[in-house]
Design an enzyme around this catalytic site. Sequence first.
Site, PDB file in Angstrom:
ATOM      1  N   GLN A 129      -9.043  -2.800  13.024  1.00 55.31           N
ATOM      2  CA  GLN A 129      -9.115  -1.418  13.499  1.00 55.31           C
ATOM      3  C   GLN A 129      -8.891  -1.299  15.002  1.00 55.31           C
ATOM      4  O   GLN A 129      -8.169  -0.405  15.456  1.00 55.31           O
ATOM      5  CB  GLN A 129     -10.460  -0.797  13.125  1.00 55.31           C
ATOM      6  CG  GLN A 129     -10.584  -0.419  11.665  1.00 55.31           C
ATOM      7  CD  GLN A 129     -11.883   0.308  11.362  1.00 55.31           C
ATOM      8  OE1 GLN A 129     -12.598   0.743  12.263  1.00 55.31           O
ATOM      9  NE2 GLN A 129     -12.205   0.457  10.080  1.00 55.31           N
ATOM     10  N   GLU A 159     -27.012  -9.727 -17.087  1.00 52.47           N
ATOM     11  CA  GLU A 159     -28.128  -8.795 -17.220  1.00 52.47           C
ATOM     12  C   GLU A 159     -28.518  -8.122 -15.899  1.00 52.47           C
ATOM     13  O   GLU A 159     -29.282  -7.158 -15.896  1.00 52.47           O
ATOM     14  CB  GLU A 159     -29.345  -9.512 -17.824  1.00 52.47           C
ATOM     15  CG  GLU A 159     -29.175  -9.838 -19.304  1.00 52.47           C
ATOM     16  CD  GLU A 159     -30.493 -10.215 -19.966  1.00 52.47           C
ATOM     17  OE1 GLU A 159     -31.522  -9.596 -19.647  1.00 52.47           O
ATOM     18  OE2 GLU A 159     -30.486 -11.141 -20.799  1.00 52.47           O
ATOM     19  N   ASP A 176     -12.198  -3.550   9.057  1.00 51.68           N
ATOM     20  CA  ASP A 176     -12.873  -3.556  10.360  1.00 51.68           C
ATOM     21  C   ASP A 176     -12.170  -4.442  11.378  1.00 51.68           C
ATOM     22  O   ASP A 176     -12.045  -4.086  12.554  1.00 51.68           O
ATOM     23  CB  ASP A 176     -14.320  -4.051  10.201  1.00 51.68           C
ATOM     24  CG  ASP A 176     -15.220  -3.037   9.514  1.00 51.68           C
ATOM     25  OD1 ASP A 176     -14.926  -1.831   9.586  1.00 51.68           O
ATOM     26  OD2 ASP A 176     -16.224  -3.451   8.910  1.00 51.68           O
ATOM     27  N   SER A 220     -40.235  -5.731 -20.824  1.00 56.17           N
ATOM     28  CA  SER A 220     -41.422  -6.164 -21.576  1.00 56.17           C
ATOM     29  C   SER A 220     -42.567  -6.513 -20.629  1.00 56.17           C
ATOM     30  O   SER A 220     -42.365  -6.750 -19.434  1.00 56.17           O
ATOM     31  CB  SER A 220     -41.084  -7.397 -22.416  1.00 56.17           C
ATOM     32  OG  SER A 220     -40.838  -8.521 -21.564  1.00 56.17           O
ATOM     33  N   GLU A 264     -28.033 -14.790 -18.551  1.00 62.29           N
ATOM     34  CA  GLU A 264     -29.394 -14.542 -18.083  1.00 62.29           C
ATOM     35  C   GLU A 264     -29.472 -14.192 -16.599  1.00 62.29           C
ATOM     36  O   GLU A 264     -30.327 -13.399 -16.201  1.00 62.29           O
ATOM     37  CB  GLU A 264     -30.276 -15.768 -18.375  1.00 62.29           C
ATOM     38  CG  GLU A 264     -30.501 -16.033 -19.852  1.00 62.29           C
ATOM     39  CD  GLU A 264     -31.162 -14.850 -20.553  1.00 62.29           C
ATOM     40  OE1 GLU A 264     -31.925 -14.106 -19.924  1.00 62.29           O
ATOM     41  OE2 GLU A 264     -30.898 -14.676 -21.762  1.00 62.29           O
ATOM     42  N   SER A 301       0.835  -1.205   0.000  1.00 66.39           N
ATOM     43  CA  SER A 301       0.000   0.000   0.000  1.00 66.39           C
ATOM     44  C   SER A 301       0.869   1.254   0.000  1.00 66.39           C
ATOM     45  O   SER A 301       0.550   2.238  -0.671  1.00 66.39           O
ATOM     46  CB  SER A 301      -0.924   0.008   1.217  1.00 66.39           C
ATOM     47  OG  SER A 301      -1.903  -1.000   1.109  1.00 66.39           O
ATOM     48  N   HIS A 333     -17.417   3.357   8.413  1.00 66.71           N
ATOM     49  CA  HIS A 333     -18.357   2.314   8.812  1.00 66.71           C
ATOM     50  C   HIS A 333     -18.385   2.333  10.339  1.00 66.71           C
ATOM     51  O   HIS A 333     -17.350   2.465  10.981  1.00 66.71           O
ATOM     52  CB  HIS A 333     -17.904   0.956   8.285  1.00 66.71           C
ATOM     53  CG  HIS A 333     -18.843  -0.174   8.592  1.00 66.71           C
ATOM     54  ND1 HIS A 333     -20.213  -0.022   8.650  1.00 66.71           N
ATOM     55  CD2 HIS A 333     -18.615  -1.486   8.857  1.00 66.71           C
ATOM     56  CE1 HIS A 333     -20.777  -1.182   8.918  1.00 66.71           C
ATOM     57  NE2 HIS A 333     -19.826  -2.085   9.063  1.00 66.71           N
TER      58      HIS A 333
END
Length: 341
Positions: A88, A233, A85, A254, A229, A55, A110
Amino acid sequence: MENIKIYLDKDINQDLIKSKKIAIIGFGSQGYGQSMNLKDSGCDVVLGLRQGGNSDKKAQQYGFKTMTIEEAVKQADIVQVLIPDEIQAEVYEKQIKPNMHAGQYLMFSHGFNIHYKKINPPKDINVIMVAPKGPGHTVRSQYTEGKGVPCLIAIENDATGDSKEVALSYASAIGAGRAGIIETTFKEETETDLFGEQAVICGGVSALMKAGFDVLVEAGYSKHMAYFEVLHEMKLIIDLVNQGGISDMHYSISNTAEYGDLTRGPRVIGEASKNAMREILKEIQSGKFADEFTNEMKSGCKNFNKLREEHSNHPIEKTGEKIRSSFVWGNDNKIINRNKN
């Protein structure tokens, strides 16, 4: 009708945050998104990171000044804690708390550790929350497009009397004032956020997509058709819902799809599903989930890693990797680049 106050940039002192020194602790998704936006908004930002770590190296590539967490906390007015979390509380006790002084602003995105009392700051420290309602990479991508991600703010302790103004100014600087900022509480944000993640937007949706994929494949349909599907979508439909609610989505699809939605949807998500959701909410409210999650992380993540591996090996993931690598829409303009952000 419940009244709600939505703050926009025009309602906020946008210069207030520029008078504060901000220490961002962590450079993960939110750390990346928020610090980049703050810098582009003209704020004074440093990053408190493990020196020499991945980092740290990534942050320096983006031109940030980095230092140890202890050094960053000592010189900051605002300490925004954006590490995971589960770590922390330990980092707060060992590296943040000993270096804080009265009047500082301890910030979170959070409410987990404050609400469940894993972290208990002294009364002379402002405790505030600025929580974008979207991943850090989206916070960044929306900002660069001149837009913003809606945001929640909350004040747990207002030692200096200006915590709300500071929270609003910070939220504006990361782009939230372009979209809308709402005030809530640590309790409400934490419990509703966990519930949404577990029962609907992450846990519920991913389980629903995998179940639908399995049913189609078991019935003899191709994995590629099943993927399109039940997963591909999904974004197209959610974009409609996000912009205009479920009714706008119904307007766009539709008549066949709408009738199927209204008559078959409740058979999939009915009272049994709601009862499961109620149990999940009770576990969140009681702190049972928080303790379970904390203990899992402390014990080495054996079950967590097993679940991750099972998911990554699910056919819907393998099928998706193949499809996305073969189509332009799967490769261009990616929000997440794991090597850079």
